[in-house]
Design an enzyme around this catalytic site. Structure first.
Site, PDB file in Angstrom:
ATOM      1  N   HIS A  59     -66.772  -6.561 -88.516  1.00 43.62           N
ATOM      2  CA  HIS A  59     -66.377  -5.575 -87.522  1.00 43.62           C
ATOM      3  C   HIS A  59     -67.456  -5.328 -86.465  1.00 43.62           C
ATOM      4  O   HIS A  59     -68.650  -5.482 -86.721  1.00 43.62           O
ATOM      5  CB  HIS A  59     -66.068  -4.235 -88.194  1.00 43.62           C
ATOM      6  N   LYS A  69     -76.038   0.195 -86.389  1.00 44.17           N
ATOM      7  CA  LYS A  69     -75.738   0.832 -87.664  1.00 44.17           C
ATOM      8  C   LYS A  69     -76.954   0.755 -88.580  1.00 44.17           C
ATOM      9  O   LYS A  69     -77.728  -0.194 -88.530  1.00 44.17           O
ATOM     10  CB  LYS A  69     -74.562   0.123 -88.358  1.00 44.17           C
ATOM     11  N   TYR A 129     -72.706   4.507 -93.731  1.00 45.20           N
ATOM     12  CA  TYR A 129     -73.080   4.019 -92.405  1.00 45.20           C
ATOM     13  C   TYR A 129     -73.621   5.177 -91.569  1.00 45.20           C
ATOM     14  O   TYR A 129     -72.983   6.222 -91.478  1.00 45.20           O
ATOM     15  CB  TYR A 129     -71.870   3.497 -91.621  1.00 45.20           C
ATOM     16  N   ASP A 172     -57.864  -7.430 -90.858  1.00 41.31           N
ATOM     17  CA  ASP A 172     -58.966  -8.362 -91.069  1.00 41.31           C
ATOM     18  C   ASP A 172     -58.494  -9.766 -91.423  1.00 41.31           C
ATOM     19  O   ASP A 172     -59.218 -10.740 -91.203  1.00 41.31           O
ATOM     20  CB  ASP A 172     -59.904  -7.829 -92.159  1.00 41.31           C
TER      21      ASP A 172
END
Length: 483
Positions: A59, A69, A129, A172
């Site tokens: 992603h 991140k 995250y 996905d």
């Protein structure tokens, strides 16, 4: 905290010192330290829980909301996988994987321009995250988790960790491979030049770029760059070589523009100045964003104006702004945005005027036969920053959602702030007679269709009432007064 380099440029393993005793341990990480790595600021902290075999990824979020991140595993075990998809990076298309567990305490710093994912190696794996940009669903994207050209050795991974098969979301399963992706991340930061920086919109464009983690910005006002001086413009732009020019500088004193003594300067600023910027933008290959106006129309149409409607400005200001549009169209990489009734924190505007007059007047005469849409520079800046990340060039009508007259706008300002000043709706002719003033002719109908924005996938700006409320709240906070 230890920073351990990986084989991918700018991607780091982070190991914290843990301070413990027989009760357990304590550790911490500061936002300041994360910023030293390139992380902007903590916009959001998210957690996901996954059972063994779940693959999440690969992603990323598109610009201008691309995210760095910092990730870690609080429970269970995951194998984190990252791919460098910055086209100018020495490690473009390369991947690495890292085992993250509560026991090893490792965190992974994933810079902007990476595709990220992980596979849960145990049931109930809790993954965290920290992200440095807003989540924007319409910009959410990714690449195919098992893209053969990237070559992640999923078979070996699944065998090593006794995973029978990958469990993926429907999205996905069908993502595009990297070679077919339209994303255009780069390691080198973009350079932005803003003219008219001290005006309402220029100020908020810089704020918005900073919020997105962009700091390579040359924000200039007329003291730093006289756009009517071609040599000055060329020297600055050829030295800086911006990727994007936000052209906010303009002569906006509509009534003064009608006076013969000012017309030469109005033309020099709005037409010649724009020509100089366009010529320079072509030299360096920069995109250019030009702020035009509803005044290019005569206001006599029934219904909404669309971008292709015939222009017929009734004021010298509107005429020069349209001539500026013609200049800007010489650059194929242009965005022309026609805006109306602008208000922002860094300048004078209708809302500030109404709030000021309400302190000394029991009633105010405000015209009711001019119809349009107010535009909040904070909302406009967000759209413009997003727009320049695309190649959807052309002319757009942009303002906050909904329409009103100036009198209705004034009434809302008074009512929503508990002010007692009465608004008397009057025609334009009545207003001019009452005040004894002379004004440039203004379009009576400034209703601008925003269908083209929708068709090109851009988000609509919030309603003008919502924008007004947020603006006044910001204004009160700036002045140290909360309602």
């Amino acid at each position: 905290m230890k920073k351990i380099e990986t084989d991918l440029l700018d991607c780091y393993i982070l190991e914290n010192d843990r301070f413990g005793d027989n009760r357990g341990y304590f550790e911490s990480v500061t936002e300041e330290y994360l910023q030293s790595l390139g992380f902007n600021r903590i916009f959001q902290v998210s957690n996901s829980l996954s059972k063994k075999g779940i693959v999440r990824g690969l992603h990323f979020q598109k610009n201008p909301y691309c995210q760095a991140k910092v990730v870690r595993c609080h429970k269970g075990k995951v194998l984190d996988v990252v791919v460098d998809i910055r086209r100018d990076s020495e490690t473009y298309g390369k991947w690495e994987s890292f085992e993250l567990t509560p026991e090893n305490g490792r965190m992974l710093y994933v810079p902007r321009g990476f595709a990220h994912g992980f596979v849960a190696l145990e049931d109930d794996s809790l993954f965290e995250y920290y992200v440095d940009n807003l989540y924007m669903p319409h910009l959410e994207d990714g690449i195919l988790w098992n893209d053969p050209e990237i070559g992640i050795n999923w078979d070996e991974i699944f065998t090593k960790y006794d995973i029978k098969e990958a469990i993926l979301s429907e999205k996905d399963k069908v993502r595009k491979p990297l070679k077919d992706s339209e994303v255009n991340f780069t390691r080198k930061s973009k350079r932005y030049l803003i003219t008219g920086f001290r005006g309402q919109l220029g100020y908020d464009i810089k704020r918005e770029l900073n919020n997105r983690g962009e700091y390579n910005i040359l924000a200039l006002d007329k003291e730093e760059m006289d756009i009517t001086d071609k040599d000055n413009v060329f020297k600055i732009i050829l030295d800086y070589k911006p990727d994007v020019i936000f052209h906010c500088a303009a002569w906006t004193a509509v009534d003064k523009a009608e006076d013969d003594e000012f017309k030469n300067m109005v033309y020099k600023v709005n037409v010649d100045g724009t020509k100089n910027l366009v010529d320079a933008s072509l030299k360096v290959g920069a995109k250019i964003v030009y702020m035009s106006t509803d005044y290019v129309f005569d206001g006599e149409k029934d219904g909404y104006y669309v971008e292709d409607d015939e222009v017929n400005p009734k004021s010298y200001y509107g005429e020069t702004k349209y001539l500026g549009e013609i200049e800007v169209r010489r650059n194929p990489k242009h965005f022309i945005t026609r805006i109306s009734w602008v208000f922002g924190i860094n300048g004078n505007n209708f809302i500030k005027t109404m709030l000021k007059l309400a302190k000394t007047h029991d009633s105010l005469n405000v015209v009711s036969d001019q119809i349009g849409s107010p535009t909040y520079t904070v909302d406009l800046a967000k759209l413009l920053v997003e727009m320049v990340e695309t190649e959807k060039y052309g002319t757009y009508h942009v303002n906050n959602d909904g329409i009103c007259s100036w009198a209705e706008f004034a009434e809302y300002i008074m009512e929503s702030n508990g002010l007692k000043t009465k608004i008397n709706p009057v025609t334009t002719e009545e207003y001019l007679k009452i005040t004894g003033t002379k004004q440039a002719e203004r379009p009576r109908n400034s209703k601008l269709s925003k269908d083209k924005l929708k068709e090109n996938g851009f988000l609509m700006l919030p309603s003008w009432k919502d924008a007004t409320d947020r603006y006044i709240k910001e204004l009160m906070m700036k002045e140290g007064v909360m309602k």
